[in-house]
Design a protein around this motif. Structure first.
Motif, PDB file in Angstrom:
ATOM      1  N   ASP A  15       0.805  -1.222   0.000  1.00 14.62           N
ATOM      2  CA  ASP A  15       0.000   0.000   0.000  1.00 14.62           C
ATOM      3  C   ASP A  15       0.844   1.281   0.000  1.00 14.62           C
ATOM      4  OD1 ASP A  15      -2.487  -1.135  -0.118  1.00 14.62           O
ATOM      5  OD2 ASP A  15      -2.628  -1.415   2.050  1.00 14.62           O
ATOM      6  N   ASP A  16       2.149   1.132  -0.146  1.00 21.68           N
ATOM      7  CA  ASP A  16       3.001   2.326  -0.162  1.00 21.68           C
ATOM      8  C   ASP A  16       2.947   3.087   1.153  1.00 21.68           C
ATOM      9  OD1 ASP A  16       4.820   3.075  -1.942  1.00 21.68           O
ATOM     10  OD2 ASP A  16       3.528   4.345  -3.177  1.00 21.68           O
ATOM     11  N   GLU A  17       2.722   2.386   2.214  1.00 22.77           N
ATOM     12  CA  GLU A  17       2.608   3.032   3.524  1.00 22.77           C
ATOM     13  C   GLU A  17       3.805   2.656   4.410  1.00 22.77           C
ATOM     14  OE1 GLU A  17      -0.094   4.793   5.014  1.00 22.77           O
ATOM     15  OE2 GLU A  17      -1.671   4.599   3.506  1.00 22.77           O
ATOM     16  N   ALA A  18       4.743   1.896   3.854  1.00 20.08           N
ATOM     17  CA  ALA A  18       5.860   1.411   4.671  1.00 20.08           C
ATOM     18  C   ALA A  18       6.872   2.525   4.932  1.00 20.08           C
ATOM     19  CB  ALA A  18       6.537   0.245   3.965  1.00 20.08           C
ATOM     20  N   THR A  19       7.359   2.571   6.148  1.00 25.85           N
ATOM     21  CA  THR A  19       8.416   3.527   6.500  1.00 25.85           C
ATOM     22  C   THR A  19       9.764   2.838   6.222  1.00 25.85           C
ATOM     23  OG1 THR A  19       8.518   2.654   8.749  1.00 25.85           O
ATOM     24  CG2 THR A  19       6.983   4.477   8.343  1.00 25.85           C
TER      25      THR A  19
END
Lengths: 208, 204
Positions: A15-19
Protein backbone atom coordinates in the motif's frame (compact mmCIF):
# COMPACT_ATOMS: atom_id res chain seq x y z
CA UNK A 1 -7.28 -15.60 11.95
CA UNK A 2 -5.39 -12.51 13.00
CA UNK A 3 -2.84 -11.20 10.52
CA UNK A 4 0.76 -11.81 11.48
CA UNK A 5 3.33 -9.05 11.71
CA UNK A 6 4.63 -10.25 8.36
CA UNK A 7 1.15 -9.87 6.85
CA UNK A 8 0.91 -6.31 8.14
CA UNK A 9 4.43 -5.48 7.00
CA UNK A 10 3.76 -6.79 3.50
CA UNK A 11 0.42 -5.00 3.40
CA UNK A 12 2.09 -1.71 4.27
CA UNK A 13 4.66 -2.22 1.52
CA UNK A 14 1.96 -3.10 -1.00
CA UNK A 15 0.00 0.00 0.00
CA UNK A 16 3.00 2.33 -0.16
CA UNK A 17 2.61 3.03 3.52
CA UNK A 18 5.86 1.41 4.67
CA UNK A 19 8.42 3.53 6.50
CA UNK A 20 12.16 3.02 6.13
CA UNK A 21 12.02 1.12 9.41
CA UNK A 22 9.39 -1.22 7.96
CA UNK A 23 11.65 -1.87 4.98
CA UNK A 24 14.57 -2.64 7.27
CA UNK A 25 12.40 -5.10 9.20
CA UNK A 26 11.27 -6.70 5.98
CA UNK A 27 14.81 -7.09 4.66
CA UNK A 28 15.92 -8.67 7.93
CA UNK A 29 12.97 -11.03 7.75
CA UNK A 30 13.66 -11.86 4.11
CA UNK A 31 17.27 -12.70 4.95
CA UNK A 32 15.97 -15.41 7.27
CA UNK A 33 12.95 -16.44 5.22
CA UNK A 34 13.40 -15.81 1.48
CA UNK A 35 9.87 -17.11 1.03
CA UNK A 36 8.50 -13.71 2.09
CA UNK A 37 9.73 -12.19 -1.21
CA UNK A 38 7.44 -14.62 -3.01
CA UNK A 39 4.63 -13.69 -0.66
CA UNK A 40 5.24 -9.99 -1.31
CA UNK A 41 5.17 -10.53 -5.07
CA UNK A 42 1.89 -12.45 -4.79
CA UNK A 43 0.31 -9.75 -2.64
CA UNK A 44 1.47 -7.07 -5.08
CA UNK A 45 -0.18 -8.98 -7.90
CA UNK A 46 -3.44 -9.48 -5.98
CA UNK A 47 -3.51 -5.82 -5.02
CA UNK A 48 -2.88 -4.73 -8.60
CA UNK A 49 -5.70 -6.98 -9.81
CA UNK A 50 -8.07 -5.61 -7.23
CA UNK A 51 -7.09 -2.01 -7.97
CA UNK A 52 -7.80 -2.62 -11.65
CA UNK A 53 -11.25 -4.08 -11.00
CA UNK A 54 -12.22 -1.45 -8.45
CA UNK A 55 -10.72 1.32 -10.60
CA UNK A 56 -12.91 0.39 -13.56
CA UNK A 57 -15.98 0.24 -11.32
CA UNK A 58 -15.46 3.53 -9.49
CA UNK A 59 -14.59 5.40 -12.68
CA UNK A 60 -18.34 5.54 -13.18
CA UNK A 61 -18.40 8.15 -10.43
CA UNK A 62 -16.56 10.66 -12.60
CA UNK A 63 -19.54 10.87 -14.91
CA UNK A 64 -22.02 11.54 -12.12
CA UNK A 65 -22.55 15.24 -11.57
CA UNK A 66 -24.53 16.85 -8.81
CA UNK A 67 -28.12 17.75 -9.71
CA UNK A 68 -27.63 21.46 -9.07
CA UNK A 69 -29.49 24.48 -10.34
CA UNK A 70 -33.00 23.09 -10.38
CA UNK A 71 -35.40 23.69 -7.53
CA UNK A 72 -35.65 20.45 -5.65
CA UNK A 73 -33.34 18.92 -8.21
CA UNK A 74 -36.09 16.52 -9.13
CA UNK A 75 -36.35 16.86 -12.88
CA UNK A 76 -32.64 16.61 -13.44
CA UNK A 77 -32.49 13.58 -11.21
CA UNK A 78 -35.09 11.77 -13.24
CA UNK A 79 -33.23 12.56 -16.45
CA UNK A 80 -29.91 11.47 -15.02
CA UNK A 81 -31.30 8.28 -13.54
CA UNK A 82 -32.85 7.29 -16.78
CA UNK A 83 -29.63 7.57 -18.71
CA UNK A 84 -27.11 7.05 -15.93
CA UNK A 85 -26.37 3.40 -16.70
CA UNK A 86 -24.98 4.49 -20.03
CA UNK A 87 -22.88 7.41 -18.91
CA UNK A 88 -20.19 5.68 -16.89
CA UNK A 89 -19.66 2.90 -19.33
CA UNK A 90 -19.70 5.30 -22.24
CA UNK A 91 -16.45 6.69 -20.93
CA UNK A 92 -14.97 3.24 -20.52
CA UNK A 93 -16.11 2.35 -24.00
CA UNK A 94 -14.56 5.53 -25.35
CA UNK A 95 -11.26 4.57 -23.77
CA UNK A 96 -11.55 1.06 -25.10
CA UNK A 97 -12.31 2.28 -28.58
CA UNK A 98 -9.36 4.60 -28.37
CA UNK A 99 -7.22 1.54 -27.70
CA UNK A 100 -8.61 -0.07 -30.78
CA UNK A 101 -7.38 2.92 -32.70
CA UNK A 102 -7.80 2.91 -36.42
CA UNK A 103 -9.02 -0.67 -36.57
CA UNK A 104 -12.58 0.32 -35.76
CA UNK A 105 -12.75 3.72 -37.41
CA UNK A 106 -13.52 2.77 -41.01
CA UNK A 107 -17.02 1.60 -40.18
CA UNK A 108 -18.21 1.82 -43.75
CA UNK A 109 -16.14 1.84 -46.86
CA UNK A 110 -18.25 2.05 -50.02
CA UNK A 111 -15.31 0.95 -52.12
CA UNK A 112 -15.23 -2.41 -50.38
CA UNK A 113 -18.93 -3.09 -50.73
CA UNK A 114 -19.83 -5.15 -53.80
CA UNK A 115 -22.39 -3.37 -55.91
CA UNK A 116 -24.08 -3.95 -59.20
CA UNK A 117 -23.81 -1.46 -62.02
CA UNK A 118 -26.64 0.63 -60.62
CA UNK A 119 -24.59 1.11 -57.50
CA UNK A 120 -26.94 -0.84 -55.24
CA UNK A 121 -25.24 -2.92 -52.61
CA UNK A 122 -25.80 -6.67 -53.05
CA UNK A 123 -23.83 -8.44 -50.32
CA UNK A 124 -22.32 -6.54 -47.41
CA UNK A 125 -18.56 -6.80 -47.45
CA UNK A 126 -18.31 -6.77 -43.67
CA UNK A 127 -20.33 -6.84 -40.50
CA UNK A 128 -20.03 -3.05 -40.29
CA UNK A 129 -21.43 -2.69 -43.78
CA UNK A 130 -24.29 -5.03 -42.89
CA UNK A 131 -24.99 -3.01 -39.76
CA UNK A 132 -25.07 0.21 -41.73
CA UNK A 133 -27.50 -1.34 -44.15
CA UNK A 134 -29.66 -2.46 -41.25
CA UNK A 135 -29.62 1.07 -39.82
CA UNK A 136 -30.61 2.54 -43.14
CA UNK A 137 -33.47 0.09 -43.75
CA UNK A 138 -34.49 0.20 -40.08
CA UNK A 139 -34.79 3.98 -40.18
CA UNK A 140 -36.94 3.80 -43.28
CA UNK A 141 -39.20 1.27 -41.60
CA UNK A 142 -39.36 3.33 -38.42
CA UNK A 143 -37.91 0.48 -36.41
CA UNK A 144 -34.37 1.69 -35.79
CA UNK A 145 -34.19 4.71 -33.46
CA UNK A 146 -30.52 4.95 -32.65
CA UNK A 147 -27.61 3.40 -30.86
CA UNK A 148 -26.78 3.71 -27.18
CA UNK A 149 -23.17 4.11 -26.08
CA UNK A 150 -21.23 0.90 -26.24
CA UNK A 151 -20.73 -0.97 -23.00
CA UNK A 152 -17.28 -2.35 -22.41
CA UNK A 153 -17.40 -5.90 -21.14
CA UNK A 154 -13.75 -6.79 -21.09
CA UNK A 155 -10.38 -5.59 -22.28
CA UNK A 156 -7.32 -7.80 -22.31
CA UNK A 157 -3.84 -7.50 -23.70
CA UNK A 158 -3.03 -9.59 -26.77
CA UNK A 159 -0.03 -11.93 -26.63
CA UNK A 160 2.02 -9.45 -28.69
CA UNK A 161 1.84 -7.08 -25.73
CA UNK A 162 0.94 -4.16 -27.99
CA UNK A 163 -2.64 -4.58 -29.04
CA UNK A 164 -5.65 -4.91 -26.81
CA UNK A 165 -8.70 -7.06 -27.44
CA UNK A 166 -11.86 -5.27 -26.41
CA UNK A 167 -15.18 -7.01 -25.98
CA UNK A 168 -18.09 -4.66 -25.85
CA UNK A 169 -21.85 -4.69 -25.95
CA UNK A 170 -23.51 -2.83 -28.81
CA UNK A 171 -27.02 -1.71 -27.94
CA UNK A 172 -29.50 -0.62 -30.56
CA UNK A 173 -32.64 1.25 -29.71
CA UNK A 174 -35.64 -0.02 -31.62
CA UNK A 175 -39.33 0.75 -31.78
CA UNK A 176 -41.97 -1.93 -32.05
CA UNK A 177 -45.75 -1.78 -31.83
CA UNK A 178 -47.25 -4.70 -29.90
CA UNK A 179 -50.78 -5.62 -28.96
CA UNK A 180 -50.18 -5.95 -25.26
CA UNK A 181 -47.65 -5.69 -22.48
CA UNK A 182 -47.34 -8.53 -20.02
CA UNK A 183 -45.45 -9.05 -16.82
CA UNK A 184 -44.36 -12.37 -15.45
CA UNK A 185 -46.79 -13.59 -12.82
CA UNK A 186 -47.80 -16.93 -11.37
CA UNK A 187 -50.87 -19.08 -11.93
CA UNK A 188 -52.76 -20.97 -9.21
CA UNK A 189 -50.13 -23.68 -9.16
CA UNK A 190 -47.22 -21.28 -8.89
CA UNK A 191 -46.16 -21.66 -12.49
CA UNK A 192 -44.80 -18.64 -14.37
CA UNK A 193 -47.43 -17.16 -16.62
CA UNK A 194 -47.82 -13.85 -18.53
CA UNK A 195 -50.02 -11.30 -16.76
CA UNK A 196 -51.36 -8.20 -18.59
CA UNK A 197 -49.88 -4.93 -17.34
CA UNK A 198 -50.98 -1.36 -17.92
CA UNK A 199 -48.21 0.20 -20.05
CA UNK A 200 -48.22 3.37 -17.92
CA UNK A 201 -46.79 1.47 -14.92
CA UNK A 202 -43.70 0.43 -16.83
CA UNK A 203 -40.60 2.41 -15.93
CA UNK A 204 -38.00 3.29 -18.51
CA UNK A 205 -35.34 1.32 -16.70
CA UNK A 206 -37.32 -1.92 -16.37
CA UNK A 207 -35.83 -4.87 -18.22
CA UNK A 208 -37.81 -6.28 -21.11
CA UNK B 1 -7.13 21.13 -6.00
CA UNK B 2 -5.34 24.02 -4.35
CA UNK B 3 -4.29 23.84 -0.72
CA UNK B 4 -6.85 26.51 0.12
CA UNK B 5 -9.62 24.53 -1.50
CA UNK B 6 -8.35 21.36 0.11
CA UNK B 7 -8.74 22.94 3.53
CA UNK B 8 -12.15 24.19 2.52
CA UNK B 9 -13.36 20.79 1.50
CA UNK B 10 -11.50 18.74 4.03
CA UNK B 11 -11.67 20.54 7.30
CA UNK B 12 -12.34 24.27 7.38
CA UNK B 13 -15.01 26.78 6.41
CA UNK B 14 -17.85 24.93 7.98
CA UNK B 15 -20.56 27.27 6.82
CA UNK B 16 -19.19 28.02 3.41
CA UNK B 17 -22.09 26.28 1.80
CA UNK B 18 -24.51 28.70 3.44
CA UNK B 19 -23.05 31.67 1.62
CA UNK B 20 -25.16 31.81 -1.50
CA UNK B 21 -23.09 32.25 -4.65
CA UNK B 22 -20.32 29.84 -3.72
CA UNK B 23 -22.78 27.14 -2.74
CA UNK B 24 -22.70 25.23 -5.97
CA UNK B 25 -18.97 25.54 -6.53
CA UNK B 26 -18.32 24.30 -3.02
CA UNK B 27 -20.68 21.39 -3.40
CA UNK B 28 -19.13 20.43 -6.71
CA UNK B 29 -15.73 20.48 -5.05
CA UNK B 30 -16.95 18.25 -2.24
CA UNK B 31 -18.49 15.82 -4.70
CA UNK B 32 -15.53 15.82 -7.04
CA UNK B 33 -13.13 15.10 -4.17
CA UNK B 34 -15.18 12.33 -2.65
CA UNK B 35 -17.22 10.60 -5.32
CA UNK B 36 -14.67 7.89 -6.15
CA UNK B 37 -14.40 6.57 -2.65
CA UNK B 38 -18.16 6.93 -2.29
CA UNK B 39 -18.37 4.58 -5.28
CA UNK B 40 -16.04 2.16 -3.48
CA UNK B 41 -18.29 2.23 -0.40
CA UNK B 42 -21.30 1.54 -2.59
CA UNK B 43 -19.41 -1.28 -4.25
CA UNK B 44 -18.69 -2.75 -0.84
CA UNK B 45 -22.32 -2.65 0.32
CA UNK B 46 -24.60 -2.77 -2.70
CA UNK B 47 -26.54 -5.86 -3.75
CA UNK B 48 -25.02 -7.57 -6.74
CA UNK B 49 -27.75 -6.58 -9.17
CA UNK B 50 -27.97 -2.91 -8.15
CA UNK B 51 -26.54 -0.39 -10.60
CA UNK B 52 -23.62 1.55 -9.16
CA UNK B 53 -24.52 4.57 -11.30
CA UNK B 54 -28.03 4.68 -9.89
CA UNK B 55 -26.76 4.55 -6.35
CA UNK B 56 -24.23 7.29 -7.04
CA UNK B 57 -27.10 9.42 -8.29
CA UNK B 58 -28.96 8.76 -5.05
CA UNK B 59 -25.97 9.83 -2.99
CA UNK B 60 -25.42 12.93 -5.15
CA UNK B 61 -29.06 13.86 -4.68
CA UNK B 62 -28.86 13.43 -0.94
CA UNK B 63 -25.68 15.48 -0.83
CA UNK B 64 -27.43 18.38 -2.55
CA UNK B 65 -30.53 18.16 -0.43
CA UNK B 66 -29.13 17.34 3.00
CA UNK B 67 -25.58 18.69 3.22
CA UNK B 68 -26.89 21.57 5.30
CA UNK B 69 -27.66 19.07 8.04
CA UNK B 70 -23.93 18.54 8.55
CA UNK B 71 -22.74 21.11 11.05
CA UNK B 72 -19.18 19.90 11.52
CA UNK B 73 -17.14 19.87 8.28
CA UNK B 74 -14.88 17.15 9.64
CA UNK B 75 -17.98 14.94 9.65
CA UNK B 76 -18.70 15.29 5.94
CA UNK B 77 -16.84 12.13 5.00
CA UNK B 78 -18.43 9.93 7.70
CA UNK B 79 -21.79 11.45 6.77
CA UNK B 80 -21.26 10.67 3.08
CA UNK B 81 -20.31 7.13 4.05
CA UNK B 82 -23.52 6.71 6.04
CA UNK B 83 -25.56 8.11 3.15
CA UNK B 84 -23.83 5.69 0.78
CA UNK B 85 -24.40 2.66 2.98
CA UNK B 86 -28.05 3.62 3.41
CA UNK B 87 -28.47 3.99 -0.35
CA UNK B 88 -26.88 0.58 -0.93
CA UNK B 89 -29.04 -1.10 1.69
CA UNK B 90 -32.20 0.55 0.39
CA UNK B 91 -31.41 -0.83 -3.07
CA UNK B 92 -31.36 -4.30 -1.55
CA UNK B 93 -34.83 -3.83 -0.15
CA UNK B 94 -36.43 -2.64 -3.35
CA UNK B 95 -38.55 -5.28 -4.93
CA UNK B 96 -37.44 -6.10 -8.40
CA UNK B 97 -40.22 -6.42 -10.94
CA UNK B 98 -39.10 -8.03 -14.09
CA UNK B 99 -41.23 -7.24 -17.07
CA UNK B 100 -41.43 -9.05 -20.31
CA UNK B 101 -42.89 -7.91 -23.60
CA UNK B 102 -45.00 -10.67 -25.03
CA UNK B 103 -45.98 -10.10 -28.63
CA UNK B 104 -49.54 -11.05 -29.46
CA UNK B 105 -49.08 -10.02 -33.05
CA UNK B 106 -46.36 -8.83 -35.38
CA UNK B 107 -43.01 -10.47 -35.66
CA UNK B 108 -41.02 -9.54 -32.59
CA UNK B 109 -38.09 -11.90 -32.29
CA UNK B 110 -37.16 -13.56 -29.03
CA UNK B 111 -33.89 -12.34 -27.62
CA UNK B 112 -31.24 -15.06 -27.72
CA UNK B 113 -30.36 -16.64 -24.38
CA UNK B 114 -27.09 -15.37 -22.93
CA UNK B 115 -24.18 -17.70 -23.58
CA UNK B 116 -22.39 -19.31 -20.70
CA UNK B 117 -19.08 -18.91 -22.47
CA UNK B 118 -19.43 -15.17 -22.25
CA UNK B 119 -19.84 -15.14 -18.48
CA UNK B 120 -16.95 -17.58 -18.20
CA UNK B 121 -14.79 -15.24 -20.19
CA UNK B 122 -15.63 -12.42 -17.79
CA UNK B 123 -14.01 -14.25 -14.91
CA UNK B 124 -10.53 -12.99 -15.38
CA UNK B 125 -8.09 -12.57 -12.59
CA UNK B 126 -9.14 -9.02 -11.63
CA UNK B 127 -12.81 -9.85 -11.54
CA UNK B 128 -12.12 -12.91 -9.41
CA UNK B 129 -10.16 -10.79 -6.96
CA UNK B 130 -13.03 -8.30 -6.71
CA UNK B 131 -15.59 -11.04 -6.30
CA UNK B 132 -13.54 -12.61 -3.54
CA UNK B 133 -13.22 -9.22 -1.84
CA UNK B 134 -16.96 -8.63 -2.09
CA UNK B 135 -17.61 -11.87 -0.26
CA UNK B 136 -15.69 -10.70 2.79
CA UNK B 137 -17.39 -9.38 5.88
CA UNK B 138 -18.19 -5.64 5.44
CA UNK B 139 -15.70 -4.77 8.19
CA UNK B 140 -12.93 -6.09 5.95
CA UNK B 141 -14.14 -5.49 2.42
CA UNK B 142 -14.89 -1.82 3.01
CA UNK B 143 -11.35 -0.70 3.97
CA UNK B 144 -9.86 -3.04 1.37
CA UNK B 145 -11.93 -1.59 -1.47
CA UNK B 146 -11.38 1.96 -0.22
CA UNK B 147 -7.62 1.38 -0.33
CA UNK B 148 -7.97 0.67 -4.06
CA UNK B 149 -9.12 4.23 -4.67
CA UNK B 150 -6.33 6.65 -5.44
CA UNK B 151 -5.58 9.01 -2.57
CA UNK B 152 -7.23 6.87 0.08
CA UNK B 153 -4.38 6.40 2.53
CA UNK B 154 -4.73 4.45 5.77
CA UNK B 155 -5.16 7.76 7.58
CA UNK B 156 -7.90 8.99 5.26
CA UNK B 157 -9.71 5.67 5.41
CA UNK B 158 -9.48 5.80 9.20
CA UNK B 159 -11.05 9.28 9.20
CA UNK B 160 -13.81 8.15 6.88
CA UNK B 161 -14.65 5.04 8.86
CA UNK B 162 -13.96 6.79 12.16
CA UNK B 163 -11.61 4.04 13.31
CA UNK B 164 -7.99 4.06 14.47
CA UNK B 165 -5.33 3.77 11.75
CA UNK B 166 -3.98 0.60 13.37
CA UNK B 167 -7.40 -1.03 13.06
CA UNK B 168 -7.55 -0.10 9.40
CA UNK B 169 -4.17 -1.58 8.55
CA UNK B 170 -4.92 -4.74 10.51
CA UNK B 171 -8.23 -5.18 8.72
CA UNK B 172 -6.69 -4.54 5.31
CA UNK B 173 -3.90 -7.03 5.97
CA UNK B 174 -6.39 -9.63 7.15
CA UNK B 175 -8.72 -8.93 4.22
CA UNK B 176 -5.84 -9.49 1.78
CA UNK B 177 -4.98 -12.78 3.43
CA UNK B 178 -8.60 -13.94 3.22
CA UNK B 179 -8.86 -12.92 -0.44
CA UNK B 180 -5.60 -14.77 -1.21
CA UNK B 181 -6.82 -17.89 0.63
CA UNK B 182 -10.08 -17.84 -1.27
CA UNK B 183 -8.42 -17.41 -4.65
CA UNK B 184 -6.04 -20.29 -3.89
CA UNK B 185 -8.95 -22.42 -2.72
CA UNK B 186 -10.80 -21.71 -5.97
CA UNK B 187 -7.73 -22.51 -8.03
CA UNK B 188 -7.21 -25.79 -6.20
CA UNK B 189 -10.88 -26.69 -6.63
CA UNK B 190 -10.68 -25.91 -10.35
CA UNK B 191 -7.54 -28.02 -10.71
CA UNK B 192 -9.25 -30.85 -8.84
CA UNK B 193 -12.28 -30.69 -11.15
CA UNK B 194 -10.05 -30.86 -14.22
CA UNK B 195 -8.09 -33.81 -12.79
CA UNK B 196 -11.30 -35.64 -11.91
CA UNK B 197 -12.72 -34.95 -15.36
CA UNK B 198 -9.60 -36.32 -17.01
CA UNK B 199 -9.55 -39.47 -14.89
CA UNK B 200 -13.26 -40.07 -15.57
CA UNK B 201 -12.64 -39.55 -19.28
CA UNK B 202 -9.75 -42.02 -19.19
CA UNK B 203 -11.89 -44.52 -17.24
CA UNK B 204 -14.65 -44.33 -19.83
Amino acid sequence: MEPTNTDILISRIVDDEATSKDWESFEQLAALEPEVWKKLAREQRDAANLRTAVGVAVEAADAIELPLGIAGAGAEHVFSRRFSPWIGWAMAAAVALAWLGADLVPMFNPELTPTNQAGISIVPASADDALNQYRSVGEQEGRYIGEMPKVMVEARAMPDGVRVEVIYLRQLLEREVVNGVYGLGEDDQGRATPVPIEPRVIQASDPI
Amino acid sequence: MSEERGQLVGSGAADHHHHGEDDQAWLREVWSDNRRWVAAILLAHKPKDAELDDLLQEVAMTLVRRIHDVRDPSKIRPWLRTVSINAARAAGRKRKVRLRLVPTGGDVEQAPAPENDESEALKNEAVRALEAAQRLHPDYREPLLLRCVRGMSYRRIAQTLELPVTTIETRIARARRMVRDEIEFEQEAATMRITQGQSQGAGA
